[in-house]
Structure formats: C-alpha cells, structure tokens
Design a protein around this motif. Sequence first.
Motif, PDB file in Angstrom:
ATOM      1  N   GLU A 178       0.776  -1.236  -0.010  1.00  0.00           N
ATOM      2  CA  GLU A 178      -0.092   0.107   0.122  1.00  0.00           C
ATOM      3  C   GLU A 178       0.904   1.647   0.342  1.00  0.00           C
ATOM      4  N   VAL A 179       0.550   2.265  -0.833  1.00  0.00           N
ATOM      5  CA  VAL A 179       1.079   3.538  -0.591  1.00  0.00           C
ATOM      6  C   VAL A 179       0.272   4.466  -0.457  1.00  0.00           C
ATOM      7  N   SER A 180       1.070   5.265   0.198  1.00  0.00           N
ATOM      8  CA  SER A 180       0.040   6.834   1.442  1.00  0.00           C
ATOM      9  C   SER A 180       0.321   7.557  -0.150  1.00  0.00           C
ATOM     10  N   ALA A 181      -0.404   8.813   0.529  1.00  0.00           N
ATOM     11  CA  ALA A 181      -0.745   9.968  -1.130  1.00  0.00           C
ATOM     12  C   ALA A 181       0.840  10.304  -0.619  1.00  0.00           C
ATOM     13  N   ALA A 182       1.096  11.844  -1.512  1.00  0.00           N
ATOM     14  CA  ALA A 182       1.959  11.968  -2.272  1.00  0.00           C
ATOM     15  C   ALA A 182       2.433  13.608  -1.111  1.00  0.00           C
ATOM     16  N   GLY A 183       3.179  13.769  -0.185  1.00  0.00           N
ATOM     17  CA  GLY A 183       3.613  15.003   0.068  1.00  0.00           C
ATOM     18  C   GLY A 183       5.168  15.718  -0.743  1.00  0.00           C
ATOM     19  N   GLU A 184       5.337  16.831  -0.139  1.00  0.00           N
ATOM     20  CA  GLU A 184       5.605  18.331  -0.682  1.00  0.00           C
ATOM     21  C   GLU A 184       6.052  18.414   0.202  1.00  0.00           C
ATOM     22  N   ILE A 185       7.791  18.706   0.076  1.00  0.00           N
ATOM     23  CA  ILE A 185       8.310  19.267   1.146  1.00  0.00           C
ATOM     24  C   ILE A 185       9.218  20.482   0.905  1.00  0.00           C
ATOM     25  N   ILE A 186       8.681  21.896   1.345  1.00  0.00           N
ATOM     26  CA  ILE A 186       9.424  23.013   0.695  1.00  0.00           C
ATOM     27  C   ILE A 186      10.871  23.639   1.867  1.00  0.00           C
ATOM     28  N   SER A 187      11.680  23.918   1.080  1.00  0.00           N
ATOM     29  CA  SER A 187      12.365  24.042   2.149  1.00  0.00           C
ATOM     30  C   SER A 187      13.713  24.825   1.663  1.00  0.00           C
ATOM     31  N   THR A 188      13.822  26.432   2.871  1.00  0.00           N
ATOM     32  CA  THR A 188      14.363  27.713   2.491  1.00  0.00           C
ATOM     33  C   THR A 188      16.142  27.466   2.131  1.00  0.00           C
ATOM     34  N   HIS A 189      16.210  26.131   2.858  1.00  0.00           N
ATOM     35  CA  HIS A 189      17.448  25.965   2.708  1.00  0.00           C
ATOM     36  C   HIS A 189      18.211  25.574   0.591  1.00  0.00           C
ATOM     37  N   ASP A 190      19.315  25.034   0.825  1.00  0.00           N
ATOM     38  CA  ASP A 190      20.020  25.079  -0.774  1.00  0.00           C
ATOM     39  C   ASP A 190      19.366  23.587  -1.462  1.00  0.00           C
ATOM     40  N   PHE A 191      19.069  22.306  -0.325  1.00  0.00           N
ATOM     41  CA  PHE A 191      18.357  21.494  -0.189  1.00  0.00           C
ATOM     42  C   PHE A 191      17.657  20.651   1.431  1.00  0.00           C
ATOM     43  N   TYR A 192      17.042  19.884   1.491  1.00  0.00           N
ATOM     44  CA  TYR A 192      16.701  19.329   2.500  1.00  0.00           C
ATOM     45  C   TYR A 192      17.747  18.741   3.308  1.00  0.00           C
ATOM     46  N   PHE A 232       0.048   8.887   5.443  1.00  0.00           N
ATOM     47  CA  PHE A 232       0.000   7.796   5.906  1.00  0.00           C
ATOM     48  C   PHE A 232      -2.256   8.360   6.257  1.00  0.00           C
ATOM     49  N   LYS A 233      -1.473   9.275   6.950  1.00  0.00           N
ATOM     50  CA  LYS A 233      -2.599   9.617   7.845  1.00  0.00           C
ATOM     51  C   LYS A 233      -3.609  10.496   6.891  1.00  0.00           C
ATOM     52  N   GLU A 234      -3.091  10.856   5.669  1.00  0.00           N
ATOM     53  CA  GLU A 234      -3.687  11.463   4.582  1.00  0.00           C
ATOM     54  C   GLU A 234      -4.339  10.819   4.357  1.00  0.00           C
ATOM     55  N   VAL A 235      -4.693   9.175   4.205  1.00  0.00           N
ATOM     56  CA  VAL A 235      -5.187   7.901   3.473  1.00  0.00           C
ATOM     57  C   VAL A 235      -6.211   7.500   4.767  1.00  0.00           C
ATOM     58  N   GLY A 236      -5.885   8.064   6.048  1.00  0.00           N
ATOM     59  CA  GLY A 236      -6.862   7.572   6.425  1.00  0.00           C
ATOM     60  C   GLY A 236      -6.454   6.257   7.542  1.00  0.00           C
ATOM     61  N   ILE A 237      -4.984   6.018   7.302  1.00  0.00           N
ATOM     62  CA  ILE A 237      -4.581   5.214   8.051  1.00  0.00           C
ATOM     63  C   ILE A 237      -3.410   6.151   9.692  1.00  0.00           C
ATOM     64  N   SER A 238      -3.851   5.484  10.598  1.00  0.00           N
ATOM     65  CA  SER A 238      -3.347   6.200  11.964  1.00  0.00           C
ATOM     66  C   SER A 238      -2.145   5.959  12.070  1.00  0.00           C
ATOM     67  N   TYR A 239      -1.248   7.155  13.286  1.00  0.00           N
ATOM     68  CA  TYR A 239      -0.232   6.581  13.520  1.00  0.00           C
ATOM     69  C   TYR A 239       0.216   5.281  14.142  1.00  0.00           C
ATOM     70  N   MET A 240      -1.052   4.785  15.043  1.00  0.00           N
ATOM     71  CA  MET A 240      -1.274   3.918  15.791  1.00  0.00           C
ATOM     72  C   MET A 240      -2.009   2.482  14.785  1.00  0.00           C
ATOM     73  N   GLU A 241      -2.431   2.626  13.767  1.00  0.00           N
ATOM     74  CA  GLU A 241      -3.025   1.566  13.153  1.00  0.00           C
ATOM     75  C   GLU A 241      -1.452   1.424  12.225  1.00  0.00           C
ATOM     76  N   LEU A 242      -0.730   1.705  11.372  1.00  0.00           N
ATOM     77  CA  LEU A 242       0.299   1.822  11.514  1.00  0.00           C
ATOM     78  C   LEU A 242       1.104   1.231  11.976  1.00  0.00           C
ATOM     79  N   LEU A 243       1.478   0.507  13.305  1.00  0.00           N
ATOM     80  CA  LEU A 243       2.130   0.041  14.336  1.00  0.00           C
ATOM     81  C   LEU A 243       1.548  -1.509  13.764  1.00  0.00           C
ATOM     82  N   ASP A 244       0.497  -0.483  14.200  1.00  0.00           N
ATOM     83  CA  ASP A 244      -0.308  -2.774  14.289  1.00  0.00           C
ATOM     84  C   ASP A 244      -0.124  -2.983  12.794  1.00  0.00           C
ATOM     85  N   ARG A 245      -0.250  -2.797  12.095  1.00  0.00           N
ATOM     86  CA  ARG A 245      -0.284  -3.416  10.586  1.00  0.00           C
ATOM     87  C   ARG A 245       1.607  -4.064  10.705  1.00  0.00           C
ATOM     88  N   LEU A 246       2.739  -2.586  11.517  1.00  0.00           N
ATOM     89  CA  LEU A 246       4.136  -3.381  10.179  1.00  0.00           C
ATOM     90  C   LEU A 246       4.621  -4.661  11.625  1.00  0.00           C
TER      91      LEU A 246
END
Length: 350
Positions: free
Chosen positions: A235-249, A327-341
């Motif tokens: 299962e793949v989560s939603a995609a997220g973007e990182i916007i940094s004020t540095h030259d890179f992340y 994963f929270k964005e697609v409805g999978i909570s932190y606790m549920e992630l731990l249970d699945r892992l």
Amino acid sequence: MSKSKINIALFFGGRSAEHEVSLLSARSIYNAFSKEKYEISPVAISKKGFFHSLEESKKILLGDKNKVPELDRENILDLKVLKVLEEKIDLVFPVLHGPYGEDGKIQGFLDTLNIKYVGCDLLSSAVGMDKAVMKEIFSYHNIPQSKFKVLKKEEFKNQNTLEIYNKFVEDLKVPFFIKPANMGSSIGINIVKELSSFKAALSEAFKYDNKIIIESNVKGREIESAVIGKADNIEVSAAGEIISTHDFYDYQAKYEDQSTELIIPAEISNKSKEIIKELSIRAFKAIGAEGISRLDFFVNENENMILVNEINTMPGFTKFSMYPLLFKEVGISYMELLDRLVNIALTEDK
C-alpha cells in the motif's frame, strides 16, 4: 513480561550519526503503542554499541536525554539483555536509523538469534542503505533517477583533485551534490559549485563513509511517498511535498528549522500521483523491501520529469515525520501503522 500481550523490544540509539533522531522516533513509537496489546521493552544502545539493561533503557527513553549514555566496560550487560530477548521477546522493532541499524547489521544479528523484527531483511536493508548499490539496482530495473558517479576513498587518494573535479563538471555539470553512500537524514551531504566547495564536500562526506556518491543537481520539487506491506500486498500513501528555505532538504531543515513546510497532499496532477505510486512499488520491489519504506522523488511537471532519489528502509517515525503523516492523509493513523507493521513482521519469514 506478559504472556497475553505481544512482547516487543524497542531498539533505539545505536552507533550511527543519526543516533539522536532514533531517540525521537523511539519515544513517539513507545508512547503510541497500545499498552493493552503490547508489552514494550526499550533497549538502549550507546554510540559505542553497548546495550544498557532493560531497566536503565526505559529510564533513558522516558527521560529527556538526547543521546544514550556510554557504559563503563565493567557495567556492560549485553549478555543479560540478549538472554531476555531470546527467551521472552516475540518481536524487535529496531528504530535505528543509518549505519548499524538500517543497513542490515542489526537485522543479521537478529536473524542469528532467530528473532523476528519489524522492517526489511538483511539484504534489502543493506541495499537501501548503500546508495551506490541501490542506484545500480534501480538502473537495472529501468527506474528513472538522476545521473550519478561513485568515488571510493582509495581511488581518490591516487588521483589529482582538480582532474577529478573537472571530470565531474564535464559529466554532471555544476552545481552537483556529494553525499556519503551509507548515511541518512541528509548527514554529510553538500552542494558543490566550485573547486573549493568540492574539496570541502569530499572531506565532509569521507568522514562518514569510504564510498561517496556524486550526483547531478535536478531542478524539481521534492516529493515523498510512504509504503507499507510486502510483495503481494503493498500500500502506498498520499504524496507529500517538502518546501525548504535551504539549498536542499538537509539535516537542519529536517529537524531544526521551523520554516520548512510539509504540504500534504502535494499539489501535483493526478497523473503525477499515479506515476509516483507506480514507481514507489517498483522501487520497493526492486530492492526486495518489506514492511516499511519511504521514497523520495524529484518532480518537474513542466518537463514531464519524475525521478526516484532514494528509498529509506527505516524512515523517521516521530508523529511529525513524513512517513506517518503521509499515511494519516489516507486515513491510516499512527497507531494503526504500528499495528500493521507488527502483524507483517510476525507473519513474515525473514
């Protein structure tokens, strides 16, 4: 130890330069685990690789220290800890980022003891950690990525620095990036714009590894995805973007700079989202990953470019880290992630 609960040993700390990040992840995980389902035994590992007692480990995890204290040799309790693990632990959650944790070493150690663990096995962990090997495997599987070169410390000693620099300028153009092959959290990474910064970047990267990656600079947005599962059920989560004020992340942007923005979900086209999902699965399978991974991408929709930067087999796991937030964005909570892992690890034959 409770017989009615699943007994989990939570490894944290370790010998890596990402030692402090490990503590942050482990504290979040410990607090989030359901104490009704699980009996959690923290296991602190110092920067020299020594195991603390279970009692002391719990005090360290629940305290406010930013690293695991060292032990005097006469106080090392490694064998007692191992005996408890072999006899009473159902599972280990090795929340160890970087070398000696994410690179297959702790996985091989646990395989030797016949103890199950969360995350990728020895081989996929090693491949995911070694960016040179990872990139070669991605190339074999035709997974799009930026141009790169590999330089070993011994090779560098026998060559002229100016000649090497000019060769990389010719092949990769400037600016380009230099990074240790085996490290995470953007530690030891620098951007090179001229000869002087090239020398400084080499010196910094070789502090952490005898093999480094020289990588072309890609003009694109930094997008991430998270993956959970195994070969037949990924299962793949939603995609997220990182916007940094540095030259890179870099490390500071990830863990210290409050100006870094995490945009979830990323504002990209549905087509780009589907390509990222497809490439996430392909990269996950290419290295034989299982359980957990996070994928980093460069995306430039104006040029129809989506490149895989790297895969991380034990990503940061605080409540503010990208992996659980995606994963929270697609409805999978932190606790549920731990249970699945945990469930994946208990049913997986390493």
